[in-house]
Write an enzyme that holds these catalytic residues in place. Structure first.
Site, PDB file in Angstrom:
ATOM      1  N   SER A  43      29.985  32.232  27.027  1.00 33.08           N
ATOM      2  CA  SER A  43      29.965  32.720  28.402  1.00 33.08           C
ATOM      3  C   SER A  43      30.622  34.087  28.554  1.00 33.08           C
ATOM      4  CB  SER A  43      30.682  31.722  29.311  1.00 33.08           C
ATOM      5  OG  SER A  43      31.982  31.453  28.836  1.00 33.08           O
ATOM      6  N   ASP A 330      37.329  33.665  37.488  1.00 37.68           N
ATOM      7  CA  ASP A 330      37.273  32.223  37.742  1.00 37.68           C
ATOM      8  C   ASP A 330      38.164  31.514  36.717  1.00 37.68           C
ATOM      9  OD1 ASP A 330      35.878  31.928  35.353  1.00 37.68           O
ATOM     10  OD2 ASP A 330      33.963  31.441  36.297  1.00 37.68           O
ATOM     11  N   HIS A 333      37.081  32.808  33.069  1.00 35.77           N
ATOM     12  CA  HIS A 333      36.478  34.116  32.785  1.00 35.77           C
ATOM     13  C   HIS A 333      37.203  35.246  33.505  1.00 35.77           C
ATOM     14  CE1 HIS A 333      33.436  30.915  32.441  1.00 35.77           C
ATOM     15  NE2 HIS A 333      33.251  31.492  31.268  1.00 35.77           N
TER      16      HIS A 333
END
Ligand SMILES: *[C@@H]1O[C@H](CO)[C@@H](O)[C@H](O)[C@H]1NC(C)=O
Ligand SMILES: *[C@@H]1O[C@H](CO)[C@@H](O)[C@H](O)[C@H]1NC(C)=O
Ligand SMILES: *[C@@H]1O[C@H](CO)[C@@H](O)[C@H](O)[C@H]1NC(C)=O
Ligand SMILES: *[C@@H]1O[C@H](CO)[C@@H](O)[C@H](O)[C@H]1NC(C)=O
Ligand SMILES: *[C@@H]1O[C@H](CO)[C@@H](O)[C@H](O)[C@H]1NC(C)=O
Ligand SMILES: *[C@@H]1O[C@H](CO)[C@@H](O)[C@H](O)[C@H]1NC(C)=O
Ligand SMILES: *[C@@H]1O[C@H](CO)[C@@H](O)[C@H](O)[C@H]1NC(C)=O
Length: 366
Positions: A43, A330, A333
């Site tokens: 990610s 978040d 991340h």
């Protein structure tokens, strides 16, 4: 779609102008001509590939507030703005790489195969782990071969840089599933991960790749989501995850050190992401942030989850007004501001941070 590309380009142009040093644009473009960037990862490096997978899982990053710093264009990047491979592409005077799965993409500047949730092993289903990413890379190589012929394609691959961020999800999965594992079990798993990763690199080498750049595994136990899952740690970094990441990073470093003797011409770079991120989390003001512990976006302890509304998009969450004051956007991340700092270290960091070569040096090699 065209609109999204256009807006990204505006941001990019500004970033390019701001970050350009001494040499002229034209000269640098010429220097790196036909040196492409291939990105493999999770990610942290995914520019939005997962939205094109046949999965029933929602990709929260395709909606607001992800992309809020890109004139509200939610591209699938898990951040308020750009991610690390975007900044690396810009530094190399390449176009920001779109998701490889996006319909109609060409490979004139490389390709980004990264997939949120992806691991070295097949730890998560419904995402692209390393095996699938390598499979897609081989498909791209076939297309390049049709266009340029075998010999020229091999030359292009030899000049190009292969950027990796993989491993974090393997340790995330193992340590959440086996919180009481023994040191011997952790070692065995780590050897499997590093072994498979090394095999992946050998495959790339066999096809023609010579320049590999790594971001090592980060301080997993320090990210808001993990701290939220283990409240008994009172907000300090969760030990198992930290220990496992360190083991991996040491083994990765040793494995890469040994490769050039077996694979002539192999050159590599390892960015010490673990140390760089941990320092930002613990000393945010040193790097121009106000908050290193709590995420900008999310709910629960440390805003560790549900940014963008969670799995069904309907969960309530908090959102800070200025993401650039935060290390984390978040629960897992980082913000665009953090990403930009990290990318600068990858690109031109000194050897105690990024070594033995940095990515600029890898691009500069013929
Ligand atoms: C997704 O499913 C559609 C229809 O079933 C198929 O045509 C397409 O190739 C699949 N895409 C991927 C990435 O698997
Ligand atoms: C982005 O979207 C939010 C929420 O819908 C809105 O409040 C904000 O004004 C928008 N910003 C821009 C630059 O369009
Ligand atoms: C590849 O795509 C980019 C972005 O859409 C475009 O600017 C570029 O001209 C394309 N290159 C080729 C060779 O088609
Ligand atoms: C990892 O490597 C082992 C040994 O080479 C192999 O059997 C296994 O299939 C690999 N697993 C993955 C997920 O690549
Ligand atoms: C791990 O150990 C703790 C304490 O001994 C125990 O409460 C817990 O159930 C164990 N967890 C698992 C998944 O075995
Ligand atoms: C968390 O705080 C509690 C209560 O103050 C304490 O008993 C416990 O040891 C702390 N845990 C850690 C990992 O520091
Ligand atoms: C790397 O070296 C520089 C200059 O000597 C120093 O300021 C920095 O703290 C070092 N970084 C790490 C991670 O050791």
């Amino acid at each position: 779609m065209a609109g999204i590309n256009y807006c990204l380009c505006v941001t990019i142009l500004c970033t390019t102008l701001l970050s350009s040093s001494g040499s002229s644009y034209a000269q640098s473009k010429e220097e790196h001509k036909n040196k492409l960037l291939f990105v493999f990862g999770d990610s942290l490096f995914d520019p939005g590939n997962n939205q094109y997978l046949n999965s029933s899982r929602r990709s929260p990053a395709t909606s607001w507030p992800y992309g809020m710093g890109l004139n509200n264009h939610s591209t699938g990047r898990l951040s308020d703005g750009l991610i690390v491979p975007d900044f690396i592409a810009l530094s190399a005077r390449l176009q920001v790489l779109p998701p490889v799965l996006q319909p109609g993409v060409n490979f004139s500047d490389g390709a980004n195969f990264a997939s949120a949730g992806g691991g070295v092993l097949d730890t998560h289903i419904g995402v692209m782990n390393m095996g699938t990413q390598l499979y897609n890379f081989k498909k791209v190589v076939n297309m390049l071969t049709k266009k340029y012929g075998e010999e020229e394609t091999k030359k292009i691959l030899m000049r190009s840089v292969f950027l990796f961020s993989l491993g974090g999800n393997d340790y995330f999965a193992f340590n959440t599933e086996y919180p009481n594992s023994t040191q011997a079990e952790r070692m065995a798993y780590m050897r499997l991960v590093v072994g498979n990763l090394t095999n992946g690199l050998k495959e790339i080498y066999a096809i023609g790749g010579r320049k590999i750049a790594f971001q090592n595994v980060g301080p997993l136990g320090c990210v808001p989501t993990i701290k939220m899952m283990y409240p008994e740690f009172n907000g300090s970094c969760v030990r198992n995850f930290m220990v496992h990441g360190k083991l991996h990073n040491k083994a990765l470093s040793n494995a890469l050190k040994n490769l050039p003797t077996k694979l002539p011409g192999f050159k590599y770079s390892i960015f010490d992401y673990y140390t760089a991120l941990e320092d930002r989390i613990k000393n945010p003001t040193k790097y121009g942030f106000k908050e290193g512990y709590v995420a900008c976006c999310g709910s629960g302890l440390y805003n560790g989850r549900n940014c963008g509304g969670g799995d069904d998009g309907k969960q309530a969450y908090n959102l800070c007004s200025n993401p650039s004051q935060y290390v984390f956007f978040d629960g897992g991340h980082t913000t665009e501001k953090t990403n930009h700092q990290l990318a600068n270290l990858i690109w031109s960091g000194i050897p105690n941070v990024t070594g033995p070569y940095n990515v600029k040096q890898l691009f500069d090699f013929p």
